[in-house]
Write an enzyme that holds these catalytic residues in place. Structure first.
Site, PDB file in Angstrom:
ATOM      1  N   HIS A  29       1.119  -1.324   0.155  1.00 34.67           N
ATOM      2  CA  HIS A  29       0.013   0.111   0.129  1.00 34.67           C
ATOM      3  C   HIS A  29       1.353   1.296  -0.031  1.00 34.67           C
ATOM      4  O   HIS A  29       1.279   1.436   0.830  1.00 34.67           O
ATOM      5  CB  HIS A  29      -0.511  -0.486   1.262  1.00 34.67           C
ATOM      6  CG  HIS A  29      -1.751   0.967   0.708  1.00 34.67           C
ATOM      7  ND1 HIS A  29      -1.486   2.786   2.070  1.00 34.67           N
ATOM      8  CD2 HIS A  29      -2.818   1.497   0.326  1.00 34.67           C
ATOM      9  CE1 HIS A  29      -2.808   3.199   1.560  1.00 34.67           C
ATOM     10  NE2 HIS A  29      -3.565   2.008   0.971  1.00 34.67           N
ATOM     11  N   GLU A 171      -1.009 -11.765   8.308  1.00 37.42           N
ATOM     12  CA  GLU A 171      -0.859 -10.475   9.504  1.00 37.42           C
ATOM     13  C   GLU A 171      -1.734 -10.059   9.762  1.00 37.42           C
ATOM     14  O   GLU A 171      -1.112  -8.954  10.343  1.00 37.42           O
ATOM     15  CB  GLU A 171      -0.162  -9.403   7.664  1.00 37.42           C
ATOM     16  CG  GLU A 171       1.333  -8.984   7.272  1.00 37.42           C
ATOM     17  CD  GLU A 171       1.583  -9.897   6.739  1.00 37.42           C
ATOM     18  OE1 GLU A 171       1.100 -10.744   5.484  1.00 37.42           O
ATOM     19  OE2 GLU A 171       3.225 -10.296   6.670  1.00 37.42           O
ATOM     20  N   TYR A 173      -4.676  -9.536   9.712  1.00 35.31           N
ATOM     21  CA  TYR A 173      -5.757  -8.380   9.411  1.00 35.31           C
ATOM     22  C   TYR A 173      -7.238  -9.514   9.669  1.00 35.31           C
ATOM     23  O   TYR A 173      -6.992 -10.445  10.319  1.00 35.31           O
ATOM     24  CB  TYR A 173      -5.981  -8.599   8.126  1.00 35.31           C
ATOM     25  CG  TYR A 173      -5.160  -7.274   8.153  1.00 35.31           C
ATOM     26  CD1 TYR A 173      -5.158  -5.935   8.782  1.00 35.31           C
ATOM     27  CD2 TYR A 173      -3.566  -7.431   7.316  1.00 35.31           C
ATOM     28  CE1 TYR A 173      -4.438  -4.283   8.256  1.00 35.31           C
ATOM     29  CE2 TYR A 173      -2.941  -6.414   7.735  1.00 35.31           C
ATOM     30  CZ  TYR A 173      -3.159  -5.079   8.296  1.00 35.31           C
ATOM     31  OH  TYR A 173      -2.036  -4.528   7.761  1.00 35.31           O
ATOM     32  N   ARG A 221      -3.449 -14.996   0.222  1.00 34.00           N
ATOM     33  CA  ARG A 221      -2.538 -14.325   0.924  1.00 34.00           C
ATOM     34  C   ARG A 221      -3.162 -15.295   2.549  1.00 34.00           C
ATOM     35  O   ARG A 221      -3.212 -14.206   3.076  1.00 34.00           O
ATOM     36  CB  ARG A 221      -1.906 -13.004   1.144  1.00 34.00           C
ATOM     37  CG  ARG A 221      -0.430 -12.543   1.418  1.00 34.00           C
ATOM     38  CD  ARG A 221      -0.248 -11.550   1.597  1.00 34.00           C
ATOM     39  NE  ARG A 221       1.885 -11.666   2.295  1.00 34.00           N
ATOM     40  CZ  ARG A 221       2.394 -10.735   2.481  1.00 34.00           C
ATOM     41  NH1 ARG A 221       2.072  -9.419   1.768  1.00 34.00           N
ATOM     42  NH2 ARG A 221       3.586 -10.876   2.461  1.00 34.00           N
ATOM     43  N   HIS A 259       1.390  -8.454  12.445  1.00 31.84           N
ATOM     44  CA  HIS A 259       1.473  -6.939  13.166  1.00 31.84           C
ATOM     45  C   HIS A 259       1.917  -6.677  14.269  1.00 31.84           C
ATOM     46  O   HIS A 259       2.345  -6.309  14.966  1.00 31.84           O
ATOM     47  CB  HIS A 259       0.608  -5.925  12.424  1.00 31.84           C
ATOM     48  CG  HIS A 259       0.523  -5.549  11.384  1.00 31.84           C
ATOM     49  ND1 HIS A 259       1.534  -5.356  10.005  1.00 31.84           N
ATOM     50  CD2 HIS A 259      -0.233  -5.419   9.854  1.00 31.84           C
ATOM     51  CE1 HIS A 259       1.170  -5.642   9.357  1.00 31.84           C
ATOM     52  NE2 HIS A 259      -0.155  -5.431   9.275  1.00 31.84           N
ATOM     53  N   ARG A 296      11.462 -10.797   3.282  1.00 32.46           N
ATOM     54  CA  ARG A 296      12.970 -10.291   3.417  1.00 32.46           C
ATOM     55  C   ARG A 296      13.995 -11.529   2.911  1.00 32.46           C
ATOM     56  O   ARG A 296      14.715 -11.856   3.683  1.00 32.46           O
ATOM     57  CB  ARG A 296      13.477 -10.730   5.053  1.00 32.46           C
ATOM     58  CG  ARG A 296      14.424 -10.441   5.515  1.00 32.46           C
ATOM     59  CD  ARG A 296      14.531  -9.103   5.791  1.00 32.46           C
ATOM     60  NE  ARG A 296      16.050  -8.993   6.486  1.00 32.46           N
ATOM     61  CZ  ARG A 296      16.689  -8.438   5.700  1.00 32.46           C
ATOM     62  NH1 ARG A 296      17.124  -7.835   4.211  1.00 32.46           N
ATOM     63  NH2 ARG A 296      18.425  -7.893   6.357  1.00 32.46           N
ATOM     64  N   CYS A 340      17.986  -3.627  -1.227  1.00 27.83           N
ATOM     65  CA  CYS A 340      16.538  -2.795  -0.785  1.00 27.83           C
ATOM     66  C   CYS A 340      17.300  -3.386   0.927  1.00 27.83           C
ATOM     67  O   CYS A 340      17.875  -4.693   1.177  1.00 27.83           O
ATOM     68  CB  CYS A 340      15.129  -3.449   0.035  1.00 27.83           C
ATOM     69  SG  CYS A 340      14.406  -3.444   1.519  1.00 27.83           S
ATOM     70  N   GLN A 345      12.558   2.821   6.944  1.00 29.19           N
ATOM     71  CA  GLN A 345      12.505   4.526   7.353  1.00 29.19           C
ATOM     72  C   GLN A 345      11.883   5.065   6.467  1.00 29.19           C
ATOM     73  O   GLN A 345      10.750   5.679   7.053  1.00 29.19           O
ATOM     74  CB  GLN A 345      14.203   5.002   7.196  1.00 29.19           C
ATOM     75  CG  GLN A 345      14.571   4.524   8.112  1.00 29.19           C
ATOM     76  CD  GLN A 345      16.046   5.474   8.201  1.00 29.19           C
ATOM     77  OE1 GLN A 345      16.959   3.705   8.573  1.00 29.19           O
ATOM     78  NE2 GLN A 345      16.286   6.106   8.617  1.00 29.19           N
ATOM     79  N   CYS A 347       9.496   3.344   3.953  1.00 24.30           N
ATOM     80  CA  CYS A 347       8.572   2.512   3.366  1.00 24.30           C
ATOM     81  C   CYS A 347       7.778   2.424   4.590  1.00 24.30           C
ATOM     82  O   CYS A 347       6.787   2.975   5.395  1.00 24.30           O
ATOM     83  CB  CYS A 347       8.513   1.079   2.600  1.00 24.30           C
ATOM     84  SG  CYS A 347       9.640  -0.209   3.497  1.00 24.30           S
ATOM     85  N   CYS A 359      11.745   5.494  -0.196  1.00 28.09           N
ATOM     86  CA  CYS A 359      12.586   3.987  -0.096  1.00 28.09           C
ATOM     87  C   CYS A 359      13.898   4.834   0.026  1.00 28.09           C
ATOM     88  O   CYS A 359      14.353   6.319  -0.524  1.00 28.09           O
ATOM     89  CB  CYS A 359      12.738   3.516  -1.565  1.00 28.09           C
ATOM     90  SG  CYS A 359      13.814   2.299  -0.790  1.00 28.09           S
ATOM     91  N   LYS A 476      23.412  -4.807   8.720  1.00 30.21           N
ATOM     92  CA  LYS A 476      23.652  -2.936   8.052  1.00 30.21           C
ATOM     93  C   LYS A 476      24.325  -3.549   7.592  1.00 30.21           C
ATOM     94  O   LYS A 476      24.495  -2.696   6.450  1.00 30.21           O
ATOM     95  CB  LYS A 476      23.349  -2.500   8.831  1.00 30.21           C
ATOM     96  CG  LYS A 476      22.233  -1.711   9.742  1.00 30.21           C
ATOM     97  CD  LYS A 476      21.939  -1.047  10.802  1.00 30.21           C
ATOM     98  CE  LYS A 476      21.292   0.039  11.048  1.00 30.21           C
ATOM     99  NZ  LYS A 476      21.170   1.164  11.341  1.00 30.21           N
ATOM    100  N   TRP A 600      11.505  -1.010  18.476  1.00 32.02           N
ATOM    101  CA  TRP A 600      11.016  -2.596  19.719  1.00 32.02           C
ATOM    102  C   TRP A 600      11.976  -3.966  19.196  1.00 32.02           C
ATOM    103  O   TRP A 600      12.953  -4.611  20.085  1.00 32.02           O
ATOM    104  CB  TRP A 600      10.135  -2.833  19.069  1.00 32.02           C
ATOM    105  CG  TRP A 600       9.195  -3.548  18.292  1.00 32.02           C
ATOM    106  CD1 TRP A 600       8.346  -2.942  17.205  1.00 32.02           C
ATOM    107  CD2 TRP A 600       9.182  -4.603  18.282  1.00 32.02           C
ATOM    108  NE1 TRP A 600       8.411  -4.299  16.152  1.00 32.02           N
ATOM    109  CE2 TRP A 600       8.922  -5.101  17.003  1.00 32.02           C
ATOM    110  CE3 TRP A 600       9.283  -6.017  18.586  1.00 32.02           C
ATOM    111  CZ2 TRP A 600       8.569  -5.996  15.745  1.00 32.02           C
ATOM    112  CZ3 TRP A 600       9.542  -7.105  18.067  1.00 32.02           C
ATOM    113  CH2 TRP A 600       8.822  -7.066  16.725  1.00 32.02           C
TER     114      TRP A 600
END
Ligand SMILES: Cc1cc2nc3c(=O)[nH]c(=O)nc-3n(C[C@H](O)[C@H](O)[C@H](O)COP(=O)(O)O)c2cc1C
Ligand code: SF4
Length: 712
Positions: A29, A171, A173, A221, A259, A296, A340, A345, A347, A359, A476, A600
C-alpha cells in the site's frame, strides 16, 4: 542471461495465468492510491516496474468495504472514483505487457478509522494493540455480508481489467482474526473450534472463485506462522491451506507473523531468507499447488537458492521493488542492483502512520509520473545559492570554460537495458560533488544520468561516508551494497571519483572550473567537553566503528540511533567472553527517533544481549577504569569501562560552504553538511537527489533541456 538464475527466470504459472519468471512483486500500500489524479501516479509506479522486468505485481490492499479500510484515505472498492482510477491503472499496466493483481483487503480489528468513519468490526470484541480500539463483534449476518463484499470486490477486479486477485488473509487482518483462537471467541458457525474458525477464510475464497469464474487467477495470502503464543497451531495451518485449495485458490502466498507478534519478521535484524521454512511447511501440506515464499528475500540469487533448495514455486519480493524497479532486468543482465537494506525508514514506517511511501535508497519512489519535476520532498529543500552564472549559458556564445571531456548520455531504461552513448552532449555541464557519502553519491549519480560531467571528491580513502560505519552493524551489512551500487553506476556513467582528496579553502581555483558544486561533506562527531574526555581510551563513534580493538567493558555515551548501533556492534558475540556494554544517556528514552517498526526489535536484541541502559545521566566524568555519573534517580554510579565511546551527536562539516559562496559558483549544500538536526539517511539521500534536480532546473533555465529519469 546471467547464469545462476535459471530457476528464477524460468516461466511460471498461477492457474491459467502465465508468468514470465518466478518473482512476484508483493503487495504494498503506497499511500497515493486515492490521489485525485485519475490514477496517473499509481499507474506510473507500476509501469516503471514493468519496464524493469517485473512479472506479476500485487497492488496494495483495496478495502472491500468502508469498515475494512486500514486508515483514513485508504481506497475502498465501493467508491466509484477509486474504481475509475484502478481501471486506468490496470489498463495501462496491461497495455504495457504487465500483470497486476488487485489485493482484496479487510483490516477487521486493525482498522484505524477517522473520527467520523465506521467502527472497526471483527469476529469478537478483542482490543487491537495496533489501533488501540476495541472492535464491534460481528453478528452472523454481518459476517455473511463481508463474504459478499469480498466477492463483489473480486468481481470488480475482473471487470476493471486486473490479471488476478489476491485475497489478503495474513498479517493478522480480518481473515486471520477469524482463524485464530486469540481473536475469535465465537461459538457459532464462524467460531468455536478450528473447523469453524477456518470457515470464514474458506467461504471468502469460495465466494471469490464463484464471482470471478473458473479461469481467473485467485491467490490467497495466508499466514504460515502467526508467531503469537496461543495462536493458530501448525496442524490447523496445514488443514486450512488444504481447505483453501479445495475452495478454489490457485496459489498460496505465505506471510509470516501478525502486526502484533513479538518476533521481528521484516526488520534488518532478520536474516534474509529466514522465513522460507514456514512457506515450505505450507507447500508440504498442499502438494502441487503453487506456493510463494515471502518476507525478507532481497536478492534474486537468494530466490534462486530457495527454488533450488525447496519445492516452493514462486518468490514474493516487495520492498526490493521499491529500492530497484529494474531489479529483475538488472539481475538478468548481471548488473549491480540497488538492494533493499530493510531499514523500513521510508516505507513501512511511513505506511504504519498512513503516510506516503518512498524508499531510502531510491528517492524516486512516488515520483515516477514526474521524475524530473520534483520540488524537494517535504523538509528537504537544500540551501539555496547563487543561480547558474550567465557566462555558462550553453545556448549563448560562451560555453562553460571546461576542458572538453567525453560524457555519457543515458536513455531511459528499456527492457533491453539502458542505451549508453559516449560522446559530447550539447550543453552538458561540469559539476563537482564534494563528499562521497550516500547524499553525494546520489547527487553525482543523478547528475551523470542527466548527461553532466561529474567529478566527485572524497576526503577519505574510500567512498561511503556514514554508510561505511553503518554496514558494520549487525543486520546492516547490505548498506555496503548501496555504496557498491552507486559507485558502480558512477563508473558506468563516466564519473571521475577522487578519493583521499579533501577540498578546502585553498581550492578556489579548482571550484571555479565547475558550473555547479554540491557540498555533501557530511558531519563530524560532536565531542562534548567532558572531564577525562581526552584520555586515550575515549573515542568518538567514527573511530569506534572502524576500530576492532574495543575493550571488554564498553561504555557508550549518547542515546540516539548511533549509540544503539554501536552497542549492537560492541555486544555482538565473538571470540572471548561477551563484552559488557552500557549505554549512558541524558534523556529517558533510548533512540526516540528510530523507526517505529525497527526500534522495538533492536532494543529487544540489546536486552537479549544484556546491554545495560542508564537513563537520566548527569555529571559525567571519565577516569582510566570507569565512567562516573549521577543517574536519573539521583544515585552516584561508576560504570567500569576500558573503552568509552562518545556518540553524543554530530555537527555539520560545512567549512567548504564559505568557500563556494566566495567563489560565487552555483551550489547546493546537502545532508549533514546542511543541517544535522533530524538528520537521517532518508533525508540525506533525498537531498542529494533534490540537489541534482535543482541543478537541472537551473540549467534548464539557461536553455538546455535536461532530465533526471529513473535510474537505468
Ligand atoms: C510500504 C509497504 C506497504 C505494504 N502494504 C501491504 C499491503 O497492503 N498488503 C499486504 O499484503 N502486504 C503489504 N506489505 C507487506 C509486503 O507485502 C511484504 O510482506 C513485506 O514488505 C515483507 O516482504 P519484503 O521483505 O519482500 O518487503 C507492505 C509492505 C510495505 C513495505
Ligand atoms: S526504505 Fe529501506 S526498507 Fe524500505 S524499500 Fe527502501 S531500502 Fe528497503
Amino acid at each position: 542471461m546471467t547464469t545462476g538464475l535459471e530457476r528464477v527466470l524460468r516461466p511460471g504459472r498461477i492457474g491459467r495465468l502465465a508468468l514470465p519468471h518466478r518473482i512476484v512483486m508483493g503487495a504494498m500500500h503506497l499511500g497515493w492510491e486515492n490521489r485525485d489524479d485519475d490514477g496517473r501516479a499509481l499507474a506510473a509506479f507500476y509501469l516503471a516496474r514493468v519496464a524493469g522486468g517485473a512479472g506479476l505485481m500485487v497492488t496494495g490492499g483495496a478495502a472491500v468495504s468502508a469498515a475494512g479500510a486500514d486508515v483514513p484515505g485508504f481506497g475502498v472498492l465501493d467508491d466509484a472514483a477509486f474504481r475509475d482510477r484502478l481501471r486506468r491503472v490496470a489498463g495501462e499496466v496491461g497495455a504495457a505487457g504487465g500483470l497486476l493483481a488487485l489485493q482484496l483487503f479487510h483490516a477487521g480489528r486493525y482498522a484505524r478509522p477517522a473520527a467520523d468513519g465506521p467502527r472497526p468490526v471483527a469476529p469478537s470484541a478483542v482490543p487491537s494493540p495496533i489501533s488501540r480500539l476495541t472492535p464491534d463483534a460481528l453478528p452472523a449476518a454481518g459476517v455473511a455480508r463481508i463474504v459478499e463484499d469480498f466477492a463483489r470486490g473480486a468481481h470488480h477486479a475482473r471487470e476493471l481489467g486486473f490479471s488476478a486477485v489476491e485475497i489478503m488473509g495474513s498479517e493478522g487482518y480480518l481473515i486471520d482474526q477469524f482463524l485464530s483462537p486469540l481473536t475469535n471467541r465465537r461459538d457459532d458457525e464462524w467460531g468455536g473450534d478450528p473447523q469453524r474458525r477456518m470457515r470464514f477464510g474458506v467461504a471468502v475464497v469460495r465466494a471469490v472463485r464463484a464471482a470471478v469464474g473458473a479461469d481467473f487467477p485467485v491467490v490467497m495470502r495466508m499466514t504460515g506462522d502467526d508467531l503469537l503464543p496461543g495462536g493458530t497451531d501448525r496442524d490447523t495451518v496445514a488443514q486450512y491451506a488444504r481447505a483453501l485449495v479445495a475452495a478454489g485458490a490457485d496459489a498460496l502466498n505465505v506471510g509470516v507473523g501478525w502486526h502484533e507478534s513479538p518476533v521481528p519478521t521484516v526488520q534488518a535484524v532478520v536474516p534474509p531468507g529466514h522465513w522460507v521454512p514456514v512457506a515450505s511447511v505450507v507447500k508440504a501440506a498442499v502438494g502441487g499447488l503453487p506456493v510463494l515464499a515471502s518476507n525478507r528475500i532481497n536478492r534474486l540469487t537468494q530466490a534462486e537458492a530457495i527454488l533450488a533448495g525447496t519445492t516452493l514455486d514462486l518468490v514474493s519480493m516487495a520492498r526490493p521493488f521499491l529500492a530497484d524497479p529494474a531489479l529483475v532486468e538488472r539481475s538478468r543482465a548481471g548488473r549491480p542492483v540497488n538492494i533493499c537494506v530493510a531499514c523500513n525508514q521510508a516505507c513501512i514506517d511511513r505506511s504504519l502512520v498512513g503516510a506516503v511511501v518512498s524508499c531510502m535508497v531510491n528517492p524516486l519512489v512516488g515520483r515516477e509520473a514526474d521524475p524530473g519535476s520534483g520540488a524537494a520532498p517535504a523538509g528537504t529543500d537544500p540551501t539555496a545559492s547563487a543561480e547558474l552564472p550567465a557566462s555558462t549559458d550553453p545556448t549563448g556564445s560562451a560555453d562553460p570554460p571546461m576542458p572538453a571531456e567525453p560524457v555519457i548520455h543515458v536513455e531511459p531504461v528499456t527492457r533491453a537495458g539502458p542505451v549508453v552513448r559516449v560522446g559530447a552532449v550539447a550543453g552538458s555541464r561540469a559539476v563537482a560533488v564534494v563528499g562521497a557519502g550516500p547524499a553525494g553519491l546520489r547527487a553525482a549519480h543523478d547528475l551523470a544520468l542527466a548527461g553532466h560531467r561529474v567529478t566527485v571528491y572524497e576526503a577519505d580513502r574510500e567512498p561511503g561516508g556514514q554508510f561505511r560505519l553503518a554496514c558494520r552493524v549487525p543486520g546492516k551489512a547490505d548498506y555496503a551494497e548501496t555504496i557498491r551500487f552507486l559507485t558502480a553506476e558512477l563508473t558506468r556513467l563516466g564519473v571521475v571519483l577522487h578519493t583521499g582528496r579533501p577540498v578546502a579553502g585553498a581550492d578556489e581555483d579548482l571550484l571555479r572550473r565547475y558550473d555547479g558544486v554540491i557540498v555533501a561533506t557530511g558531519v563530524v562527531p560532536r565531542r562534548p567537553d567532558l572531564p577525562g574526555g581526552a584520555l586515550p581510551h575515549v573515542r568518538d563513534y567514527g573511530t569506534a566503528f572502524t576500530d576492532d580493538a574495543l575493550g571488554r567493558r564498553v561504555a557508550v555515551i549518547g542515546g540516539g540511533g548511533i549509540a544503539v548501533d554501536l552497542a549492537h556492534l560492541a555486544s555482538e558475540p565473538g571470540a572471548g567472553p561477551p563484552r559488557q556494554v552500557t549505554i549512558l544517556l541524558r534523556g529517558d528514552r533510548l533512540a526516540p527517533r528510530m523507526g517505529r517498526s525497527t526500534r522495538w526489535a533492536v532494543l529487544a536484541e540489546l536486552r537479549r544481549r544484556q546491554v545495560t541502559v542508564v537513563t537520566g545521566v548527569r555529571g559525567l566524568r571519565v577516569d582510566p577504569d570507569a565512567v562516573h555519573l549521577v543517574d536519573g534517580t539521583g544515585a552516584a554510579r561508576s560504570v567500569p569501562a576500558d573503552t568509552v565511546v562518545v556518540a553524543a551527536g554530530q555537527l555539520p562539516a560545512d567549512a567548504l560552504v564559505r568557500t563556494v559562496r566566495r567563489v560565487g559558483v552555483w551550489h547546493r549544500v546537502v545532508g549533514g553538511a546542511r543541517d544535522t538536526v533530524g538528520l537521517d539517511a532518508v533525508r540525506a539521500i533525498a537531498e542529494g537527489h533534490a540537489a541534482a534536480l535543482a541543478f537541472q532546473r537551473a540549467a534548464r533555465g539557461t536553455g538546455r533541456a535536461l532530465r533526471v529519469g529513473e535510474p537505468a
